[in-house]
Scaffold this motif. Structure first.
Motif, PDB file in Angstrom:
ATOM      1  N   ALA A  73       0.868  -1.175   0.000  1.00 47.12           N
ATOM      2  CA  ALA A  73       0.000   0.000   0.000  1.00 47.12           C
ATOM      3  C   ALA A  73       0.910   1.231   0.000  1.00 47.12           C
ATOM      4  CB  ALA A  73      -0.896  -0.011   1.231  1.00 47.12           C
ATOM      5  N   VAL A  74       0.377   2.368  -0.445  1.00 52.55           N
ATOM      6  CA  VAL A  74       1.185   3.582  -0.497  1.00 52.55           C
ATOM      7  C   VAL A  74       0.475   4.703   0.252  1.00 52.55           C
ATOM      8  CG1 VAL A  74       2.260   5.315  -1.979  1.00 52.55           C
ATOM      9  CG2 VAL A  74       2.216   2.933  -2.714  1.00 52.55           C
ATOM     10  N   ASP A  75       1.189   5.268   1.227  1.00 54.47           N
ATOM     11  CA  ASP A  75       0.679   6.402   1.996  1.00 54.47           C
ATOM     12  C   ASP A  75       0.883   7.663   1.155  1.00 54.47           C
ATOM     13  OD1 ASP A  75       0.040   8.387   3.792  1.00 54.47           O
ATOM     14  OD2 ASP A  75       1.407   7.699   5.353  1.00 54.47           O
ATOM     15  N   LEU A  76      -0.212   8.291   0.777  1.00 51.91           N
ATOM     16  CA  LEU A  76      -0.139   9.489  -0.061  1.00 51.91           C
ATOM     17  C   LEU A  76       0.031  10.763   0.756  1.00 51.91           C
ATOM     18  CD1 LEU A  76      -3.037   8.597  -2.533  1.00 51.91           C
ATOM     19  CD2 LEU A  76      -0.569   8.249  -2.866  1.00 51.91           C
ATOM     20  N   GLY A  77       0.011  10.637   2.076  1.00 52.51           N
ATOM     21  CA  GLY A  77       0.103  11.817   2.933  1.00 52.51           C
ATOM     22  C   GLY A  77      -1.217  12.570   2.921  1.00 52.51           C
ATOM     23  N   THR A  78      -1.171  13.855   3.190  1.00 56.76           N
ATOM     24  CA  THR A  78      -2.372  14.686   3.162  1.00 56.76           C
ATOM     25  C   THR A  78      -2.687  15.011   1.709  1.00 56.76           C
ATOM     26  OG1 THR A  78      -1.822  15.625   5.306  1.00 56.76           O
ATOM     27  CG2 THR A  78      -3.411  16.837   3.943  1.00 56.76           C
ATOM     28  N   ILE A 105      -9.087   3.101  -1.352  1.00 54.38           N
ATOM     29  CA  ILE A 105      -8.303   3.958  -0.465  1.00 54.38           C
ATOM     30  C   ILE A 105      -8.811   3.787   0.967  1.00 54.38           C
ATOM     31  CG2 ILE A 105      -7.693   5.648  -2.228  1.00 54.38           C
ATOM     32  CD1 ILE A 105      -9.975   7.391  -1.219  1.00 54.38           C
ATOM     33  N   THR A 106      -7.974   4.135   1.927  1.00 62.43           N
ATOM     34  CA  THR A 106      -8.309   4.006   3.340  1.00 62.43           C
ATOM     35  C   THR A 106      -7.456   4.984   4.134  1.00 62.43           C
ATOM     36  OG1 THR A 106      -8.475   2.467   5.201  1.00 62.43           O
ATOM     37  CG2 THR A 106      -6.597   2.193   3.737  1.00 62.43           C
ATOM     38  N   ALA A 107      -7.789   5.150   5.395  1.00 61.39           N
ATOM     39  CA  ALA A 107      -6.963   5.967   6.280  1.00 61.39           C
ATOM     40  C   ALA A 107      -5.952   5.112   7.021  1.00 61.39           C
ATOM     41  CB  ALA A 107      -7.847   6.707   7.279  1.00 61.39           C
ATOM     42  N   ASP A 108      -6.105   3.791   6.965  1.00 64.95           N
ATOM     43  CA  ASP A 108      -5.255   2.879   7.736  1.00 64.95           C
ATOM     44  C   ASP A 108      -4.061   2.379   6.925  1.00 64.95           C
ATOM     45  OD1 ASP A 108      -6.803   2.877  10.099  1.00 64.95           O
ATOM     46  OD2 ASP A 108      -8.236   1.533   9.131  1.00 64.95           O
ATOM     47  N   SER A 109      -2.944   2.200   7.605  1.00 62.68           N
ATOM     48  CA  SER A 109      -1.758   1.590   6.998  1.00 62.68           C
ATOM     49  C   SER A 109      -1.531   0.241   7.665  1.00 62.68           C
ATOM     50  CB  SER A 109      -0.540   2.497   7.177  1.00 62.68           C
ATOM     51  OG  SER A 109      -0.329   2.781   8.546  1.00 62.68           O
ATOM     52  N   ASP A 110      -0.901  -0.671   6.939  1.00 56.11           N
ATOM     53  CA  ASP A 110      -0.558  -1.971   7.504  1.00 56.11           C
ATOM     54  C   ASP A 110       0.956  -2.163   7.420  1.00 56.11           C
ATOM     55  OD1 ASP A 110       0.027  -2.954   4.860  1.00 56.11           O
ATOM     56  OD2 ASP A 110      -2.084  -3.457   4.596  1.00 56.11           O
ATOM     57  N   GLN A 111       1.432  -3.348   7.747  1.00 52.50           N
ATOM     58  CA  GLN A 111       2.876  -3.578   7.790  1.00 52.50           C
ATOM     59  C   GLN A 111       3.538  -3.555   6.422  1.00 52.50           C
ATOM     60  OE1 GLN A 111       0.619  -5.432   9.728  1.00 52.50           O
ATOM     61  NE2 GLN A 111       1.706  -6.423  11.388  1.00 52.50           N
ATOM     62  N   TYR A 112       2.761  -3.541   5.354  1.00 49.95           N
ATOM     63  CA  TYR A 112       3.308  -3.480   3.991  1.00 49.95           C
ATOM     64  C   TYR A 112       2.875  -2.178   3.328  1.00 49.95           C
ATOM     65  CZ  TYR A 112       4.744  -8.297   4.545  1.00 49.95           C
ATOM     66  OH  TYR A 112       5.352  -9.444   4.987  1.00 49.95           O
ATOM     67  N   THR A 113       3.074  -1.078   4.035  1.00 48.37           N
ATOM     68  CA  THR A 113       2.752   0.250   3.517  1.00 48.37           C
ATOM     69  C   THR A 113       4.023   1.072   3.476  1.00 48.37           C
ATOM     70  OG1 THR A 113       0.540   0.141   4.504  1.00 48.37           O
ATOM     71  CG2 THR A 113       1.318   2.307   3.833  1.00 48.37           C
ATOM     72  N   VAL A 114       4.209   1.793   2.373  1.00 48.49           N
ATOM     73  CA  VAL A 114       5.370   2.664   2.215  1.00 48.49           C
ATOM     74  C   VAL A 114       4.899   4.087   1.952  1.00 48.49           C
ATOM     75  CG1 VAL A 114       6.882   0.819   1.366  1.00 48.49           C
ATOM     76  CG2 VAL A 114       5.572   2.202  -0.273  1.00 48.49           C
ATOM     77  N   ASP A 115       5.792   5.053   2.205  1.00 46.70           N
ATOM     78  CA  ASP A 115       5.483   6.439   1.884  1.00 46.70           C
ATOM     79  C   ASP A 115       5.870   6.726   0.436  1.00 46.70           C
ATOM     80  OD1 ASP A 115       8.271   6.841   1.858  1.00 46.70           O
ATOM     81  OD2 ASP A 115       8.291   7.852   3.804  1.00 46.70           O
ATOM     82  N   LEU A 116       5.742   7.958   0.022  1.00 48.43           N
ATOM     83  CA  LEU A 116       6.011   8.316  -1.380  1.00 48.43           C
ATOM     84  C   LEU A 116       7.489   8.202  -1.762  1.00 48.43           C
ATOM     85  CD1 LEU A 116       3.560  11.319  -1.737  1.00 48.43           C
ATOM     86  CD2 LEU A 116       3.309   9.005  -2.671  1.00 48.43           C
ATOM     87  N   ALA A 117       8.360   8.049  -0.766  1.00 49.12           N
ATOM     88  CA  ALA A 117       9.788   7.845  -1.046  1.00 49.12           C
ATOM     89  C   ALA A 117      10.154   6.361  -0.990  1.00 49.12           C
ATOM     90  CB  ALA A 117      10.633   8.628  -0.048  1.00 49.12           C
ATOM     91  N   GLY A 118       9.167   5.497  -0.704  1.00 48.69           N
ATOM     92  CA  GLY A 118       9.426   4.063  -0.641  1.00 48.69           C
ATOM     93  C   GLY A 118       9.844   3.559   0.727  1.00 48.69           C
ATOM     94  N   ASN A 119       9.784   4.418   1.742  1.00 45.42           N
ATOM     95  CA  ASN A 119      10.165   4.027   3.099  1.00 45.42           C
ATOM     96  C   ASN A 119       8.958   3.446   3.840  1.00 45.42           C
ATOM     97  OD1 ASN A 119      12.821   5.183   2.821  1.00 45.42           O
ATOM     98  ND2 ASN A 119      11.807   7.170   2.978  1.00 45.42           N
ATOM     99  N   PRO A 120       9.169   2.407   4.651  1.00 47.54           N
ATOM    100  CA  PRO A 120       8.055   1.844   5.424  1.00 47.54           C
ATOM    101  C   PRO A 120       7.452   2.883   6.370  1.00 47.54           C
ATOM    102  CG  PRO A 120       9.978   0.398   5.501  1.00 47.54           C
ATOM    103  CD  PRO A 120      10.417   1.687   4.860  1.00 47.54           C
TER     104      PRO A 120
END
Length: 132
Positions: A73-78, A105-120
């Motif tokens: 999953a990818v955290d898109l931030g705000t 889409i969701t507000a929740d992240s799981d253990q396989y979620t990264v940010d836009l730079a690819g960091n967990p």
């Protein structure tokens, strides 16, 4: 959070275009791949994908999923109003399924979620591994 992406048949572009920001290529961050009895091979990832609503277990003669899915999953931030997600998919003429793209889409992240730079990122929805 871009939780689920299931292209029919091949995802060839996935871009996030934040309003007033720099576009981000999401294709490599999503790590889209097959879901079969053996793929992905990481058993815990398969459990996490199950919490995302992705069938990973065989039922009789049925294969788990016909379409590929994202492994991360990818955290898109705000996300500001006016931002866009753009997906391009390619159809395989040899397959009889033509459904376009399924995404969630969701507000929740799981253990396989990264940010836009690819960091967990820190998981807000923690999946506890089941013994296999």
């Amino acid at each position: 959070m871009l939780l689920k992406v299931a292209p029919d048949d091949e995802l060839i572009e996935a871009g996030y275009y934040p309003l007033g920001g720099t576009p981000v290529d999401l294709l490599s961050l999503l790590k889209v791949g097959s879901v079969t009895q053996t793929e992905p091979s990481d058993k815990f990832l398969r459990q996490v994908m199950g919490t995302r609503g992705i069938e990973t277990d065989r039922h009789g003669d049925l294969i788990p999923q016909l379409l590929p899915h994202n492994y991360q999953a990818v955290d898109l931030g705000t996300v500001k109003a006016g931002s866009m997600l753009i997906f391009r998919i390619k159809d395989n003429v040899n397959l009889a399924v033509n459904r376009g793209l399924n995404w969630g889409i969701t507000a929740d992240s799981d253990q396989y979620t990264v940010d836009l730079a690819g960091n967990p990122v820190t998981a807000t929805f923690v999946v506890t591994p089941r013994p296999s």
